[in-house]
Design a protein around this motif. Sequence first.
Motif, short mmCIF file in Angstrom:
data_model
loop_
_atom_site.label_atom_id
_atom_site.label_comp_id
_atom_site.label_asym_id
_atom_site.label_seq_id
_atom_site.Cartn_x
_atom_site.Cartn_y
_atom_site.Cartn_z
N LEU A 1 12.61 -7.15 -1.11
CA LEU A 1 11.94 -6.20 -2.00
C LEU A 1 11.39 -5.00 -1.23
O LEU A 1 11.47 -3.86 -1.71
N LEU A 2 10.85 -5.25 -0.05
CA LEU A 2 10.35 -4.13 0.77
C LEU A 2 11.46 -3.17 1.14
O LEU A 2 11.30 -1.95 1.07
N LEU A 3 12.61 -3.70 1.51
CA LEU A 3 13.75 -2.85 1.84
C LEU A 3 14.23 -2.06 0.63
O LEU A 3 14.54 -0.87 0.74
N GLN A 4 14.29 -2.71 -0.52
CA GLN A 4 14.72 -2.02 -1.74
C GLN A 4 13.74 -0.92 -2.12
O GLN A 4 14.14 0.19 -2.48
N ALA A 5 12.46 -1.21 -2.02
CA ALA A 5 11.45 -0.21 -2.35
C ALA A 5 11.58 0.99 -1.42
O ALA A 5 11.53 2.14 -1.86
N ALA A 6 11.76 0.73 -0.14
CA ALA A 6 11.92 1.82 0.84
C ALA A 6 13.15 2.66 0.52
O ALA A 6 13.11 3.89 0.61
N ARG A 7 14.24 2.01 0.12
CA ARG A 7 15.46 2.73 -0.27
C ARG A 7 15.20 3.65 -1.45
O ARG A 7 15.85 4.68 -1.60
N GLU A 8 14.25 3.26 -2.31
CA GLU A 8 13.92 4.06 -3.49
C GLU A 8 12.83 5.10 -3.19
O GLU A 8 12.32 5.73 -4.11
N GLY A 9 12.46 5.23 -1.92
CA GLY A 9 11.50 6.25 -1.54
C GLY A 9 10.05 5.84 -1.60
O GLY A 9 9.15 6.68 -1.49
N ILE A 10 9.80 4.56 -1.75
CA ILE A 10 8.43 4.04 -1.78
C ILE A 10 7.93 3.87 -0.35
O ILE A 10 8.61 3.30 0.49
N ASP A 11 6.72 4.40 -0.09
CA ASP A 11 6.09 4.18 1.21
C ASP A 11 5.40 2.83 1.16
O ASP A 11 4.29 2.70 0.66
N VAL A 12 6.09 1.80 1.65
CA VAL A 12 5.58 0.43 1.53
C VAL A 12 4.37 0.17 2.41
O VAL A 12 3.71 -0.86 2.26
N SER A 13 4.04 1.10 3.29
CA SER A 13 2.82 0.95 4.08
C SER A 13 1.58 1.33 3.26
O SER A 13 0.46 1.04 3.66
N GLN A 14 1.82 1.96 2.12
CA GLN A 14 0.74 2.32 1.20
C GLN A 14 0.68 1.26 0.10
O GLN A 14 1.56 1.18 -0.76
N HIS A 15 -0.37 0.45 0.14
CA HIS A 15 -0.47 -0.68 -0.79
C HIS A 15 -0.34 -0.24 -2.25
O HIS A 15 0.32 -0.92 -3.05
N ALA A 16 -0.95 0.88 -2.61
CA ALA A 16 -0.90 1.34 -4.00
C ALA A 16 0.54 1.63 -4.44
O ALA A 16 0.94 1.26 -5.56
N GLN A 17 1.32 2.26 -3.58
CA GLN A 17 2.72 2.55 -3.92
C GLN A 17 3.53 1.26 -4.05
O GLN A 17 4.31 1.10 -4.99
N TRP A 18 3.34 0.36 -3.12
CA TRP A 18 4.03 -0.93 -3.15
C TRP A 18 3.67 -1.69 -4.42
O TRP A 18 4.52 -2.20 -5.14
N SER A 19 2.39 -1.74 -4.73
CA SER A 19 1.91 -2.46 -5.91
C SER A 19 2.44 -1.84 -7.19
O SER A 19 2.88 -2.55 -8.10
N ASP A 20 2.41 -0.52 -7.28
CA ASP A 20 2.94 0.16 -8.47
C ASP A 20 4.42 -0.10 -8.64
O ASP A 20 4.91 -0.27 -9.76
N TRP A 21 5.15 -0.15 -7.54
CA TRP A 21 6.58 -0.41 -7.62
C TRP A 21 6.85 -1.85 -8.08
O TRP A 21 7.76 -2.10 -8.86
N LEU A 22 6.05 -2.78 -7.59
CA LEU A 22 6.22 -4.18 -7.98
C LEU A 22 5.82 -4.45 -9.41
O LEU A 22 6.35 -5.35 -10.06
N ASN A 23 4.85 -3.67 -9.90
CA ASN A 23 4.28 -3.91 -11.22
C ASN A 23 4.32 -2.64 -12.05
O ASN A 23 3.27 -2.09 -12.38
N PRO A 24 5.51 -2.18 -12.42
CA PRO A 24 5.57 -0.93 -13.18
C PRO A 24 4.88 -1.09 -14.55
O PRO A 24 5.01 -2.13 -15.19
N GLN A 25 4.15 -0.08 -14.93
CA GLN A 25 3.48 -0.08 -16.24
C GLN A 25 4.47 0.44 -17.28
O GLN A 25 4.88 1.57 -17.22
N ILE A 26 4.84 -0.43 -18.18
CA ILE A 26 5.82 -0.05 -19.20
C ILE A 26 5.15 0.06 -20.55
O ILE A 26 4.32 -0.68 -20.91
#
Length: 67
Positions: free
Chosen positions: A42-67
């Motif tokens: 998941l970390l690799l996929q998020a990084a491929r999508e331009g998510i800065d996985v070192s930033q917890h908020a970005q990682w969390s938002d990517w894991l838990n999208p608000q729909i």
Amino acid sequence: MKFLKDYPIKELKIIYNILYSQLPSYINLIDSELLYDLQHHLLLQAAREGIDVSQHAQWSDWLNPQI
């Protein structure tokens, strides 16, 4: 048998979130190779999508999208 890359990312996110939320109750999950592999995938996929996985908020938002 399928590889993690063969499953829908949405499904993997749900499974990861469920497993991660259970860490306090099932401390042995911390050493789970499956949880580690899933998180790594998941970390690799998020990084491929331009998510800065070192930033917890970005990682969390990517894991838990608000729909």
